[in-house]
Design an enzyme around this catalytic site. Structure first.
Site, short mmCIF file in Angstrom:
data_model
loop_
_atom_site.label_atom_id
_atom_site.label_comp_id
_atom_site.label_asym_id
_atom_site.label_seq_id
_atom_site.Cartn_x
_atom_site.Cartn_y
_atom_site.Cartn_z
N GLY A 284 38.27 26.25 46.05
CA GLY A 284 39.25 25.64 45.17
C GLY A 284 40.48 25.19 45.93
O GLY A 284 40.42 24.90 47.13
N SER A 285 41.60 25.17 45.24
CA SER A 285 42.84 24.67 45.83
C SER A 285 43.46 25.71 46.75
O SER A 285 43.18 26.91 46.65
CB SER A 285 43.83 24.32 44.72
OG SER A 285 44.25 25.51 44.04
N GLY B 86 43.85 29.90 46.59
CA GLY B 86 43.58 30.78 47.72
C GLY B 86 44.75 31.69 48.06
O GLY B 86 44.55 32.84 48.48
N GLU C 294 37.30 28.72 50.82
CA GLU C 294 37.06 27.30 51.09
C GLU C 294 38.07 26.52 50.25
O GLU C 294 37.85 26.29 49.06
CB GLU C 294 35.62 26.91 50.72
CG GLU C 294 34.54 27.61 51.52
CD GLU C 294 34.43 27.12 52.94
OE1 GLU C 294 35.18 26.19 53.32
OE2 GLU C 294 33.59 27.65 53.69
N CYS D 277 36.11 18.04 48.71
CA CYS D 277 37.02 18.67 49.67
C CYS D 277 36.92 17.98 51.02
O CYS D 277 37.87 18.05 51.82
CB CYS D 277 36.71 20.15 49.79
SG CYS D 277 34.99 20.52 50.17
#
Length: 500
Positions: A231-232, A236, A253, A287
């Site tokens: 995700g963003s 994270g 990730e 991404c």
């Protein structure tokens, strides 16, 4: 959009998709396609408990036998590739080719994991003590929590789950609230594989539907040995410390702000094709999407002209229609973020080509846009931010040193590429003083990674690695074993203790 038959083929009960609090809307036309019940915190804890019990049984199953379950999952995916790919298109807005391509990734990682199930090997290490043997062994880790994003609603789950299953782990999956139906479909397909397998423990895969409360319960539960979160960067920053506080493992990730460098010697036609797919594929919502183009001033005008022609001819439309190259943004928030970024780019001296809303009359509740190409005077603040939309910032450079500095001069470090026929430039780009990203390509774009390589990035991308290579080690625990088969008890480092 009647998808009742699609649900039926994938094993979803339509009656269970029509009551609850979570509205699932298709970005294709903005229509509601399901209303789901969300899990409570207590239900989440219960599902994690069931997964833990399943792990305790599954870890005793030999790894090659565990691989058989993944092989059967791969067969289910092959059988239902078109149906699951279409559901990905409906729920995430990907064009048909990309939807089915994502399912193919799932099939590929299943094949990889089946082979891996017979290769979970450690090392034999030379011992300094006579009559001793030292080795390392790898053991199942526990429950793996998977948090996935909307843009790859099934592939990222499969990267984690195929490896986790052969490694002896159970999985609890929290999909994006924007794409929960594909998760339920994957759960149904795995159940079919488990029925054919015969003796897999129930609870091996739990799916959690819900928002922040559910995610927090998953992240905070000490029985979840590894949290793999996609995700963003903002997400994270919250997940990482919470997992670390309880000494759990985290595989992150996160964001990408991926650049392509185009040098004077590059094949411009090939570069233009790689840039186009990287920048506009999945409507710029990967991404690994190409967000920055760093091009030598001597070839910049020619390349930009090629790209403008390609952008103008890229068909924007329903992802379910043949010939469409650019589908919709996921929702209004994504559209508004794109428009804000373009406004900021203009304020910083950028010249914007494209970026307008499209098909508003045909799809008033959906958000289609023409891809934007923005020529920037320099790498400004807005360029250094990741905007999840089809925006490509174009900047010129003089020396290769300048290009590398620009390439590495952003907080993210996922994917990167250089187009060149100069051997020195290619080798330098992949050297320790070249790209600082987890993925560094030569004469290929930033997007479209194969499952055979470890996938992930550095800096604010999080440092995690999924999919191929030795990424499996994150899903297991390592033990160093020393066996004394002599009649003596020597200590290491020649230490003498007592009368020894």
């Amino acid at each position: 959009m009647d998808i009742t038959e699609l649900f039926k083929e994938l094993g979803l009960d339509s009656s269970a998709l029509s009551s609850g609090t979570l509205q699932v809307r298709s970005p294709v036309d903005g229509a509601s396609i399901a209303v789901l019940s969300e899990h409570t915190r207590n239900e989440t804890i219960q599902i994690i408990g069931q997964a833990h019990e399943a792990f305790l049984a599954w870890r005793r199953v030999p790894a090659p036998r565990r691989g058989e379950l993944v092989r059967l999952l791969g067969e289910e995916l092959r059988t239902h590739k078109q149906a699951l790919g279409r559901l990905v298109s409906i729920e995430a807005g990907k064009i048909t080719a990309e939807g089915e391509g994502e399912v193919q990734e799932m099939i590929d990682i299943c094949d990889f994991a089946v082979g891996l199930s017979r290769q979970l090997y450690g090392l034999t290490i030379a011992s300094e003590r006579p009559g001793h043997r030292m080795m390392e062994t790898w053991h199942p880790l526990g429950v793996v929590g998977v948090i996935s994003a909307f843009n790859f609603p099934v592939a990222v789950w499969s990267w984690n789950t195929a490896l986790a299953l052969v490694c002896g782990d159970a999985v609890v999956w929290k999909p994006s609230e924007k794409t929960p139906l594909t998760a339920l479909a994957c759960q149904a397909l795995l159940r079919r594989a488990m029925e054919r397998f015969g003796d897999a423990p129930q609870g091996l895969l739990g799916v959690l539907i819900g928002g922040r409360e559910v995610g927090e319960a998953l992240v905070d539960d000490a029985r979840v040995a590894l949290v793999s979160a996609t995700g963003s960067t903002r997400m994270g920053r919250e997940v990482g410390p919470r997992v670390a506080q309880r000494f759990g493992r985290c595989l992150l990730e996160l964001g990408g702000n991926n650049a392509i460098i185009v040098t004077p010697s590059a094949d411009l036609d090939m570069a233009a094709r790689g840039i186009l797919f990287g920048a506009v594929g999945t409507a710029g919502q990967r991404c690994t999407s190409t967000r920055r183009l760093i091009v030598h001033h001597s070839v910049a005008d020619r390349l930009v002209e090629k790209l403008k022609k390609a952008y103008a001819s890229a068909r924007v439309g329903s992802p379910l229609e043949a010939g469409t190259l650019v589908g919709p943004l996921i929702d209004r928030a994504a559209f508004e973020a794109m428009q804000l970024a373009l406004e900021q780019a203009r304020a910083h001296g950028g010249a914007v080509f494209g970026g307008e809303r499209q098909l508003q009359d045909a799809y008033p509740d959906a958000f289609y846009v023409s891809p934007a190409l923005v020529e920037m005077p320099e790498q400004t603040e807005v360029v250094c931010q990741e905007t999840f939309a089809p925006i490509l910032y174009v900047m010129r450079y003089e020396s290769f040193d300048d290009a590398l500095t620009m390439q590495n001069g952003v907080p993210q470090g996922l994917s990167s590429a250089v187009f060149t026929t100069d051997l020195r430039e290619a080798e330098r780009f992949t050297s320790p003083e070249g790209s600082d990203c987890g993925i560094a390509n030569v004469n290929i774009g930033t997007s479209g990674a194969e499952i055979g390589g470890a996938f992930g990035g550095e800096k604010e991308t999080g440092g995690g690695r999924e999919s191929g290579s030795d990424a499996w080690k994150a899903y297991m625990r390592r033990a160093t074993n020393t066996i004394n088969y002599s009649r003596e008890l020597p200590l290491a480092q020649g230490i003498k203790f007592g009368d020894d």
